[in-house]
Design a protein around this motif. Structure first.
Motif, PDB file in Angstrom:
ATOM      1  N   GLN A  39       0.716   8.331   0.799  1.00  0.00           N
ATOM      2  CA  GLN A  39       1.623   8.682   1.880  1.00  0.00           C
ATOM      3  C   GLN A  39       2.976   9.035   1.317  1.00  0.00           C
ATOM      4  OE1 GLN A  39       1.883   5.767   5.019  1.00  0.00           O
ATOM      5  NE2 GLN A  39       2.590   7.303   6.474  1.00  0.00           N
ATOM      6  N   ALA A  40       3.382  10.255   1.568  1.00  0.00           N
ATOM      7  CA  ALA A  40       4.696  10.729   1.151  1.00  0.00           C
ATOM      8  C   ALA A  40       5.688  10.504   2.288  1.00  0.00           C
ATOM      9  CB  ALA A  40       4.627  12.209   0.793  1.00  0.00           C
ATOM     10  N   VAL A  48      -7.248  10.576  -0.576  1.00  0.00           N
ATOM     11  CA  VAL A  48      -7.212  11.112  -1.936  1.00  0.00           C
ATOM     12  C   VAL A  48      -8.619  11.125  -2.543  1.00  0.00           C
ATOM     13  CG1 VAL A  48      -6.336  10.749  -4.269  1.00  0.00           C
ATOM     14  CG2 VAL A  48      -4.835  10.369  -2.292  1.00  0.00           C
ATOM     15  N   ALA A  49      -9.256   9.953  -2.595  1.00  0.00           N
ATOM     16  CA  ALA A  49     -10.569   9.870  -3.237  1.00  0.00           C
ATOM     17  C   ALA A  49     -11.267   8.591  -2.806  1.00  0.00           C
ATOM     18  CB  ALA A  49     -10.431   9.904  -4.753  1.00  0.00           C
ATOM     19  N   ALA A  50     -12.592   8.606  -2.883  1.00  0.00           N
ATOM     20  CA  ALA A  50     -13.383   7.418  -2.573  1.00  0.00           C
ATOM     21  C   ALA A  50     -14.599   7.372  -3.484  1.00  0.00           C
ATOM     22  CB  ALA A  50     -13.832   7.424  -1.113  1.00  0.00           C
ATOM     23  N   ARG A  51     -15.081   6.161  -3.679  1.00  0.00           N
ATOM     24  CA  ARG A  51     -16.266   5.966  -4.515  1.00  0.00           C
ATOM     25  C   ARG A  51     -17.152   4.917  -3.876  1.00  0.00           C
ATOM     26  NH1 ARG A  51     -18.801   3.171  -8.511  1.00  0.00           N
ATOM     27  NH2 ARG A  51     -19.579   4.334 -10.312  1.00  0.00           N
ATOM     28  N   ILE A  52     -18.447   5.243  -3.788  1.00  0.00           N
ATOM     29  CA  ILE A  52     -19.415   4.278  -3.291  1.00  0.00           C
ATOM     30  C   ILE A  52     -19.516   3.151  -4.306  1.00  0.00           C
ATOM     31  CG2 ILE A  52     -21.779   3.911  -2.504  1.00  0.00           C
ATOM     32  CD1 ILE A  52     -20.052   5.806  -0.795  1.00  0.00           C
ATOM     33  N   TYR A  94       0.799   5.262  -3.224  1.00  0.00           N
ATOM     34  CA  TYR A  94      -0.660   5.316  -3.292  1.00  0.00           C
ATOM     35  C   TYR A  94      -1.227   3.956  -2.895  1.00  0.00           C
ATOM     36  CZ  TYR A  94      -0.593   9.896  -5.411  1.00  0.00           C
ATOM     37  OH  TYR A  94      -0.429  11.251  -5.626  1.00  0.00           O
ATOM     38  N   TYR A  95      -2.168   3.991  -1.960  1.00  0.00           N
ATOM     39  CA  TYR A  95      -2.780   2.783  -1.433  1.00  0.00           C
ATOM     40  C   TYR A  95      -4.262   2.726  -1.775  1.00  0.00           C
ATOM     41  CZ  TYR A  95       1.386   2.584   1.532  1.00  0.00           C
ATOM     42  OH  TYR A  95       2.681   2.521   1.993  1.00  0.00           O
ATOM     43  N   HIS A 116      -0.924  -3.112  -0.885  1.00  0.00           N
ATOM     44  CA  HIS A 116       0.473  -2.881  -0.497  1.00  0.00           C
ATOM     45  C   HIS A 116       1.020  -1.552  -1.013  1.00  0.00           C
ATOM     46  CE1 HIS A 116       0.932  -6.698   1.453  1.00  0.00           C
ATOM     47  NE2 HIS A 116       0.476  -7.328   0.392  1.00  0.00           N
ATOM     48  N   GLY A 117       0.305  -0.942  -1.947  1.00  0.00           N
ATOM     49  CA  GLY A 117       0.710   0.364  -2.427  1.00  0.00           C
ATOM     50  C   GLY A 117       1.470   0.320  -3.734  1.00  0.00           C
ATOM     51  N   THR A 118       1.428   1.432  -4.448  1.00  0.00           N
ATOM     52  CA  THR A 118       2.197   1.588  -5.683  1.00  0.00           C
ATOM     53  C   THR A 118       2.830   2.975  -5.667  1.00  0.00           C
ATOM     54  OG1 THR A 118       2.099   1.430  -8.113  1.00  0.00           O
ATOM     55  CG2 THR A 118       0.197   2.420  -7.032  1.00  0.00           C
ATOM     56  N   GLN A 119       4.099   3.024  -6.042  1.00  0.00           N
ATOM     57  CA  GLN A 119       4.855   4.274  -5.963  1.00  0.00           C
ATOM     58  C   GLN A 119       4.553   5.164  -7.170  1.00  0.00           C
ATOM     59  OE1 GLN A 119       7.259   5.431  -3.549  1.00  0.00           O
ATOM     60  NE2 GLN A 119       7.023   7.331  -4.730  1.00  0.00           N
ATOM     61  N   VAL A 120       4.271   6.420  -6.888  1.00  0.00           N
ATOM     62  CA  VAL A 120       4.131   7.441  -7.927  1.00  0.00           C
ATOM     63  C   VAL A 120       5.179   8.511  -7.656  1.00  0.00           C
ATOM     64  CG1 VAL A 120       2.663   9.265  -8.871  1.00  0.00           C
ATOM     65  CG2 VAL A 120       1.681   7.030  -8.314  1.00  0.00           C
ATOM     66  N   THR A 121       6.016   8.762  -8.638  1.00  0.00           N
ATOM     67  CA  THR A 121       7.060   9.769  -8.508  1.00  0.00           C
ATOM     68  C   THR A 121       6.906  10.776  -9.635  1.00  0.00           C
ATOM     69  OG1 THR A 121       8.569   8.152  -7.524  1.00  0.00           O
ATOM     70  CG2 THR A 121       9.525  10.208  -8.351  1.00  0.00           C
ATOM     71  N   VAL A 122       6.788  12.046  -9.258  1.00  0.00           N
ATOM     72  CA  VAL A 122       6.632  13.111 -10.242  1.00  0.00           C
ATOM     73  C   VAL A 122       7.906  13.948 -10.251  1.00  0.00           C
ATOM     74  CG1 VAL A 122       5.234  15.040 -11.021  1.00  0.00           C
ATOM     75  CG2 VAL A 122       4.158  13.148  -9.785  1.00  0.00           C
TER      76      VAL A 122
END
Length: 124
Positions: A39-40, A48-52, A94-95, A116-122
């Motif tokens: 979430q921006a 974004v992505a998922a895995r069984i 990113y959650y 709780h999420g982790t911040q990614v900044t590019v």
């Protein structure tokens, strides 16, 4: 109850890479899939992505296909997100999320637990 703890976020230059981790604990034996959302600021949460969990099938959002890879270590109850060729558009919190049944992987409401999420900044 399930606890999800993300790590690995940070500041990276455009074109760089990061690997996120999400460690799950608690009632994980019935896990069907784990996923990453982001979430921006000012935007809706995005798949974004998922895995069984007990399998190898993976799913990706259109904006990350070919750049991001989701993987898992079942023995460690951990899911990873390898992010390559990052751009400013990938900047977000990113959650990690967990679900107990099949369905639409992109559907936020179908996930039972969230980290709780982790911040990614590019930086560009």
């Amino acid at each position: 109850q399930v606890q999800l703890v993300e790590s690995g976020g940070g500041l990276v230059q455009a074109g760089g890479s990061l690997r996120l981790s999400c460690a799950a604990s608690g009632r994980t034996v019935s896990t069907y899939a784990m996923a990453w959302f982001r979430q921006a600021p000012g935007k809706e949460r995005e798949f974004v992505a998922a895995r069984i969990w007990y399998g190898s099938a993976t799913y990706y959002g259109d904006s990350v296909k070919g750049r991001f890879t989701i993987s898992a270590d079942n023995a460690k109850n951990t899911v990873y997100l390898q992010m390559n060729s990052l751009s400013s558009g990938d900047t977000a919190v990113y959650y990690c999320a967990l679900r107990y049944y099949s369905g639409l992987m992109q559907a936020i409401r179908e996930y039972s637990y969230w980290g709780h999420g982790t911040q990614v900044t590019v930086s560009s």
